[in-house]
Structures are given as C-alpha cells and as structure tokens.
Write an enzyme that holds these catalytic residues in place. Sequence first.
Site: not given
Length: 382
Positions: A58, A60, A138, A246-247, A249, A272, A306
């Site tokens: 996942h 982008h 988003a 990532d701490g 999310h 992501d 986010l």
Amino acid sequence: MTQYIKADKFYYPQETKSGGYLEVTDGHFGKWLSDLPERAEVLDYTGYQIAPGLVDTHIHGFAGHDVMDCDPAGILAMSRELLSTGVTSFLPTTLTSSAERLTEASKTVAKVAGTEEGAKIQGIYFEGPYFTEKYKGAQNPSYMKNPSLEEFANWQHAANGLIKKIALAPEREGVADFVSHLTKQGVTVALGHSNATYEEAKRAVQAGASVWVHAYNGMRGLNHREPGMVGAVYNLPNTYAELICDGHHVSPVACDILMKQKNHNHVALITDCMAAGGQPDGDYMLGEFPVTVENGTARLKDGGNLAGSILKLKDGLKNVVAWGIASPEEAVRMASLIPAISVGIDNICGQIKEGYAADFIVLDKDLNLLATYLNGEKVWEG
C-alpha cells in the site's frame, strides 16, 4: 555463478538461522549451509543480519512521484528510490478518482511493469473509488460510488490483469456480489474508508474480503454496543490488517492491542506513503489535494487531516521493535512475508526460500539498513 553470504543471522519465514552461509546462484536463493564448500566465493557480512526484501502492498508515491501522476518515468523513479527503504517488491497504489484517470493510471503501471530496475512491481492496488464519505480521509468523495463489475473489468483490461487488490466500503450496494466475483478471479478485496457496522463488515468477509485498509484509520471505531469496523478487524479470523507504524497514524498502544488481537502473523506493515516520502518538508500534492509535510506527517492543507504518510517501511519495522510490541523476527515477517501472503504474492517474494529471486536486505544489530540486493546484486548501499 554461485556465491555464499556469511552473516550472523538469516531471517527465514518460520525460523531464524544463526551463522552459516546462504547460497546464491544465478540471482536465486539456494540452500543455507553451516559449513563452506571448498573454493567458495564469500560475501562477508559478519556482524550483520540478512532479511528478505521488504514488501509494501500500500504505497501511493515516493521521492516526488505519485502513481496518480500517470507518468511512466515517475513510476520507474519511484521503483529505484524505494531500494533505499529496503523495499524490493511493491504494489503501486491508486486513489479515488475519475474512471478515466484510473484507467490511465492502470495503463501507465502496466506499461512499465517488468522494465523497472528497482523495487519490483508485483501488481496494482486500487484504493477506492467504492468508499463512503464519512471516513473519506484524503480521498475525493465526489468520485465515490457503488461497485461495478463492468467498470472493474475495464480497469483490469487497461492494467493487463495487474490489479491484485481493491479496497471498498462494505456498506455500499452490491458489495457481496462484487467481492465474490473478484475473489474468484484471484483479486484480493480490502475493506476500509467505511462507516460499516460489524455485521456489514462480516458479510463482506463472508463473501471473500480478507484485508483491512490501514486498520483504525478511516473506519468506524469500536463501541461496546456496535463493534463497528475496528471490532470486525479484531474479531474476524483469517483476515489481514494493514498497519501504519509511524507513531502518528496509530499509537503504539493501539498497534500492540491489534497485534495481540490478530497475532503478528495477520498484521501487514504498510507505509501508505505519498510523493513527499524521502523528500524535504514543504508543500506537495496527494492526488488532487494540496498537502503540507512537516514534523514527520503529511496533512491536508484544508482541515489538517492526515494525508497518507511519509513513512519508509524500514523505519516501520524498526519502530515496532523499539516500541517493544514485536520481536525482530516478527517485525521482519510483518514487513515482508505477511504483506506478500495478504495479496497472494508469497509464491514470488517476501521470504528467503530456495529457488526464489535473491531479493534481500542487510541489517545491522539495531535493524538499520545497510544494503539492498535484487536478484543477488547489490543495488543500494547506505
């Protein structure tokens, strides 16, 4: 040509081998040996450990490029730059957009797949457009709609059959039929960006859906009277939860709870990541939306939500160990084999196994990335 890699530790799928030598012949993994054959060529990584190349299912964008730019050169650049993150296989990931733009993105990835010199394109992931607005994140709600088998068939045709995974919201109309048809075609269906009840999510899983899109994020939370999507993530067996470590999310505590509920073998670390990954702080685009990157996060300029991440998978792996919620063995597996299993590509990547392409990474004792190898050749060094 055969050479033997000497290292302190080798991360195999179900065990970790200490010391010894890993055979690599003509770009493929061979056997692990405790003793070296005579006159063998040795690649000496004494003091280091060897893990399979990481698999990001996942993602982008990266290094200033986004899949939705529909730029072949950008996809190839993304593939090359991902080697610095330990990723050797990935699924270029789309966003909710117009049918025409998604067709164009499919064609673009299909055009370059097989010509990339960096991380290998192992399929395409369609994140949307069959979502619902309440948890849009988003993603642009003006393109959100009910699933259509005909529309998907058009995209899959444009993609030369490369679409491996598609995400949708379980509460959309016609989901059960859509999921059932796609899973029979070998396409993994993921559930997310959704306000579904527990029962709606359960019905989609019974139809064949098997992955949860970035668990916790973009989904109805757990309530003691309505367990919702998060309750379904915890409770429905034989499903895989994507997780962004990532701490920002998800708190480390919530990550820990998820791993305890599903066990580490059903959690796939993902990034992501968007185009700003690997880039300096500043202003970027995620699809059609302006985004500001600062303090380790990417947020929509309008509203501050986010917007994807700038996480590198090698750092997600390190984080879960540093947080004390996974052993190095579990962390490596969650960043390589489990994501591969979750989308049905574990037959070609995600593990050190005899006969597989020798895609691997070299880590120091603190799990810092030293080098990345593709087909037995060093392609990146820190």
